[in-house]
Design a protein around this motif. Structure first.
Motif, PDB file in Angstrom:
ATOM      1  N   GLN A  20     -54.055 -47.957 -10.160  1.00 39.60           N
ATOM      2  CA  GLN A  20     -54.390 -47.059  -8.984  1.00 39.60           C
ATOM      3  C   GLN A  20     -54.138 -45.304  -9.386  1.00 39.60           C
ATOM      4  O   GLN A  20     -54.670 -44.504  -7.840  1.00 39.60           O
ATOM      5  N   LYS A  23     -57.280 -44.463 -10.929  1.00 41.16           N
ATOM      6  CA  LYS A  23     -58.505 -43.692  -9.963  1.00 41.16           C
ATOM      7  C   LYS A  23     -58.437 -42.806  -8.377  1.00 41.16           C
ATOM      8  O   LYS A  23     -59.558 -42.395  -8.168  1.00 41.16           O
ATOM      9  N   ALA A  24     -57.569 -42.824  -8.100  1.00 40.42           N
ATOM     10  CA  ALA A  24     -56.844 -41.902  -6.764  1.00 40.42           C
ATOM     11  C   ALA A  24     -57.667 -40.865  -7.612  1.00 40.42           C
ATOM     12  O   ALA A  24     -57.799 -39.231  -7.085  1.00 40.42           O
ATOM     13  N   LYS A  26     -58.631 -39.492  -9.922  1.00 38.36           N
ATOM     14  CA  LYS A  26     -60.893 -39.790 -10.730  1.00 38.36           C
ATOM     15  C   LYS A  26     -61.537 -39.234  -8.846  1.00 38.36           C
ATOM     16  O   LYS A  26     -62.238 -38.375  -9.285  1.00 38.36           O
ATOM     17  N   GLU A  27     -60.947 -40.159  -7.951  1.00 37.88           N
ATOM     18  CA  GLU A  27     -61.557 -39.516  -6.913  1.00 37.88           C
ATOM     19  C   GLU A  27     -61.146 -38.831  -6.223  1.00 37.88           C
ATOM     20  O   GLU A  27     -62.341 -37.535  -6.292  1.00 37.88           O
ATOM     21  N   ASP A  28     -60.441 -37.992  -6.829  1.00 34.82           N
ATOM     22  CA  ASP A  28     -59.919 -36.274  -6.035  1.00 34.82           C
ATOM     23  C   ASP A  28     -60.878 -35.308  -6.771  1.00 34.82           C
ATOM     24  O   ASP A  28     -61.117 -34.865  -6.298  1.00 34.82           O
ATOM     25  N   LYS A  29     -61.331 -35.446  -8.215  1.00 37.19           N
ATOM     26  CA  LYS A  29     -62.196 -34.866  -8.559  1.00 37.19           C
ATOM     27  C   LYS A  29     -62.938 -34.503  -8.708  1.00 37.19           C
ATOM     28  O   LYS A  29     -63.635 -33.899  -8.766  1.00 37.19           O
ATOM     29  N   LYS A  30     -63.961 -36.138  -8.129  1.00 35.09           N
ATOM     30  CA  LYS A  30     -64.880 -36.145  -7.721  1.00 35.09           C
ATOM     31  C   LYS A  30     -65.085 -35.431  -6.486  1.00 35.09           C
ATOM     32  O   LYS A  30     -66.822 -34.861  -6.292  1.00 35.09           O
ATOM     33  N   LYS A  31     -64.172 -35.402  -5.176  1.00 40.82           N
ATOM     34  CA  LYS A  31     -64.206 -34.922  -4.195  1.00 40.82           C
ATOM     35  C   LYS A  31     -64.415 -33.602  -4.355  1.00 40.82           C
ATOM     36  O   LYS A  31     -65.367 -33.069  -3.935  1.00 40.82           O
TER      37      LYS A  31
END
Length: 136
Positions: A20, A23-24, A26-31
């Motif tokens: 988790q 994943k968090a 990775k999502e932060d990097k995408k944002k």
């Protein structure tokens, strides 16, 4: 038996937490990536290019982009942490075993001897050739 089951459950929960967290991240990097892209497109849309071409517009938007301000370095803290970081890096090194170093040393000595003999004969050949044609 219940202790083993509890340990397995704890390990499974820890693995889930790590997944988790990944994943968090990775999502932060995408944002962050999307925000940067949006900033650039905003600058691009606001800016009119020098020569009116697409490339000129992109170059101008890139040069207009504001860079981040670097944080100041705390030198006292860096000096305190330096020995610890150094020791951590030294501990990561995988040193060769004594046997491995011995075999490598022998190979080096053998190749030095082979090349020494090779260059001795090359030198001796050139010397005798030059004596034959009376250059020396």
């Amino acid at each position: 038996m219940s202790d083993k089951n509890n340990l397995k459950e704890q390990k499974a929960q820890e693995k889930l937490k790590k997944i988790q967290q990944k994943k968090a991240r990775k999502e932060d990097k995408k944002k962050i990536k999307l925000q940067k892209k949006e900033e650039f497109t905003k600058l691009y849309n606001e800016f009119e290019g020098h020569d009116g071409t697409q490339e000129g517009k992109i170059k101008a938007a890139k040069t207009k982009k504001v860079k981040k301000v670097k944080d100041k370095i705390d030198y006292k803290l860096a000096l305190k942490e330096a020995p610890i970081k150094f020791l951590k890096e030294v501990n990561k090194i995988q040193w060769s075993s004594r046997k491995n170093l011995g075999t490598k040393f022998l190979w080096v000595i053998i190749f030095i001897a082979i090349f020494g003999v090779f260059f001795f004969f090359i030198d001796w050949g050139f010397q005798s050739l030059f004596e034959l044609i009376k250059i020396i």
